[in-house]
Design a protein around this motif. Structure first.
Motif, mmCIF file in Angstrom:
data_model
loop_
_atom_site.group_PDB
_atom_site.id
_atom_site.type_symbol
_atom_site.label_atom_id
_atom_site.label_comp_id
_atom_site.label_asym_id
_atom_site.label_seq_id
_atom_site.Cartn_x
_atom_site.Cartn_y
_atom_site.Cartn_z
ATOM 1 N N ASP A 166 14.701 48.044 6.952
ATOM 2 C CA ASP A 166 16.226 48.013 7.664
ATOM 3 C C ASP A 166 16.029 46.966 8.695
ATOM 4 O O ASP A 166 16.939 46.065 9.037
ATOM 5 C CB ASP A 166 16.533 49.163 8.800
ATOM 6 C CG ASP A 166 16.847 50.516 7.761
ATOM 7 O OD1 ASP A 166 17.115 50.496 6.455
ATOM 8 O OD2 ASP A 166 16.618 51.550 8.239
ATOM 9 N N ALA A 167 14.961 46.674 9.472
ATOM 10 C CA ALA A 167 14.732 45.727 10.232
ATOM 11 C C ALA A 167 15.020 44.348 9.814
ATOM 12 O O ALA A 167 15.293 43.246 10.546
ATOM 13 C CB ALA A 167 13.360 45.937 11.147
ATOM 14 N N ARG A 168 14.585 44.180 8.598
ATOM 15 C CA ARG A 168 14.738 43.109 7.897
ATOM 16 C C ARG A 168 15.924 42.754 6.811
ATOM 17 O O ARG A 168 16.255 41.811 6.448
ATOM 18 C CB ARG A 168 13.554 42.768 6.854
ATOM 19 C CG ARG A 168 12.265 42.589 7.694
ATOM 20 C CD ARG A 168 11.181 42.800 7.389
ATOM 21 N NE ARG A 168 9.983 42.850 8.072
ATOM 22 C CZ ARG A 168 9.359 43.402 8.966
ATOM 23 N NH1 ARG A 168 9.893 44.580 9.063
ATOM 24 N NH2 ARG A 168 8.195 43.065 9.682
ATOM 25 N N GLY A 169 16.809 43.793 7.217
ATOM 26 C CA GLY A 169 18.182 43.743 6.750
ATOM 27 C C GLY A 169 18.024 43.620 4.998
ATOM 28 O O GLY A 169 19.066 43.443 4.222
ATOM 29 N N MET A 170 17.280 44.424 4.448
ATOM 30 C CA MET A 170 16.961 44.443 3.107
ATOM 31 C C MET A 170 17.060 45.698 2.463
ATOM 32 O O MET A 170 16.904 46.008 1.163
ATOM 33 C CB MET A 170 15.394 43.903 2.545
ATOM 34 C CG MET A 170 15.054 42.551 3.261
ATOM 35 S SD MET A 170 16.176 41.400 2.778
ATOM 36 C CE MET A 170 15.631 40.924 1.057
ATOM 37 N N THR A 171 17.568 46.733 3.019
ATOM 38 C CA THR A 171 17.951 48.158 2.589
ATOM 39 C C THR A 171 18.652 47.944 1.220
ATOM 40 O O THR A 171 18.195 48.639 0.401
ATOM 41 C CB THR A 171 18.443 48.926 3.715
ATOM 42 O OG1 THR A 171 17.611 48.869 4.865
ATOM 43 C CG2 THR A 171 18.382 50.460 3.198
ATOM 44 N N ASP A 172 19.613 47.444 1.205
ATOM 45 C CA ASP A 172 20.371 47.376 -0.050
ATOM 46 C C ASP A 172 19.856 46.644 -1.259
ATOM 47 O O ASP A 172 20.191 46.385 -2.352
ATOM 48 C CB ASP A 172 21.793 46.830 0.371
ATOM 49 C CG ASP A 172 22.015 45.196 0.875
ATOM 50 O OD1 ASP A 172 20.826 44.937 1.053
ATOM 51 O OD2 ASP A 172 23.052 44.641 0.634
ATOM 52 N N ARG A 173 18.761 46.044 -1.054
ATOM 53 C CA ARG A 173 18.130 45.414 -1.865
ATOM 54 C C ARG A 173 16.694 46.000 -2.690
ATOM 55 O O ARG A 173 16.086 45.280 -3.564
ATOM 56 C CB ARG A 173 17.858 43.852 -1.553
ATOM 57 C CG ARG A 173 18.906 43.066 -1.332
ATOM 58 C CD ARG A 173 18.525 41.747 -0.917
ATOM 59 N NE ARG A 173 18.108 41.211 -2.390
ATOM 60 C CZ ARG A 173 18.204 39.987 -2.628
ATOM 61 N NH1 ARG A 173 18.657 39.089 -1.674
ATOM 62 N NH2 ARG A 173 17.671 39.552 -3.767
ATOM 63 N N TYR A 200 9.097 43.165 1.721
ATOM 64 C CA TYR A 200 9.957 42.171 0.902
ATOM 65 C C TYR A 200 9.386 42.115 -0.494
ATOM 66 O O TYR A 200 10.325 41.855 -1.493
ATOM 67 C CB TYR A 200 9.654 40.659 1.301
ATOM 68 C CG TYR A 200 10.286 40.354 2.508
ATOM 69 C CD1 TYR A 200 11.897 40.492 2.855
ATOM 70 C CD2 TYR A 200 9.661 39.959 3.732
ATOM 71 C CE1 TYR A 200 12.328 39.915 3.929
ATOM 72 C CE2 TYR A 200 10.484 39.705 5.206
ATOM 73 C CZ TYR A 200 11.782 39.726 5.265
ATOM 74 O OH TYR A 200 12.253 39.446 6.505
ATOM 75 N N ASP A 240 10.957 49.480 8.529
ATOM 76 C CA ASP A 240 10.747 47.978 8.273
ATOM 77 C C ASP A 240 11.723 47.412 7.385
ATOM 78 O O ASP A 240 11.990 45.928 7.687
ATOM 79 C CB ASP A 240 9.293 47.791 8.061
ATOM 80 C CG ASP A 240 8.096 48.066 8.933
ATOM 81 O OD1 ASP A 240 8.643 48.078 10.170
ATOM 82 O OD2 ASP A 240 7.143 48.484 8.685
ATOM 83 N N THR A 267 11.896 44.275 -2.841
ATOM 84 C CA THR A 267 13.447 43.962 -2.883
ATOM 85 C C THR A 267 13.553 43.155 -4.040
ATOM 86 O O THR A 267 12.802 42.269 -4.764
ATOM 87 C CB THR A 267 13.740 43.146 -1.754
ATOM 88 O OG1 THR A 267 12.840 41.969 -1.674
ATOM 89 C CG2 THR A 267 13.705 44.115 -0.454
#
Length: 98
Positions: A64-71, A35, A62, A38
């Motif tokens: 990807d699993a938190r849905g933060m790849t685009d940030r 996190y 990790d 990001t």
């Protein structure tokens, strides 16, 4: 030296301790520590500043699993598990920050 942080910067001070002591090398963020890398996160400025003196990586699965790849902050490199192994071999001395 490879510095590995796995705790969220919002819950623990492991990232601050690491950045205060680290002198060059590389930083790998895993688990909830991703996190910090990001955009819009309270620790984003610290990561951006750290990139002036060290390479910064995140464990992609990790992120990807938190849905933060685009940030992901520009300049931070995402690695897979094979990349994690490569970092450990490139930096034979490592420190896990708990």
């Amino acid at each position: 030296m490879l510095h590995i942080v796995n705790k969220s910067p919002l819950e623990r001070n492991a990232l601050d301790s690491c950045l205060g002591a680290a002198q060059g090398g590389a930083l790998l963020l895993t688990e909830d520590a991703v996190y910090a890398a990001t955009r819009g996160n309270a620790a984003a400025a610290k990561i951006t500043a750290a990139m002036a003196g060290m390479k910064v990586y995140v464990l992609g699965p990790d992120l990807d699993a938190r849905g933060m790849t685009d940030r992901l902050i520009e300049g931070v490199t995402s690695v897979d598990y094979g990349g994690f192994v490569d970092l450990v071999t490139e930096y034979p001395t490592n420190q896990s920050w708990l």
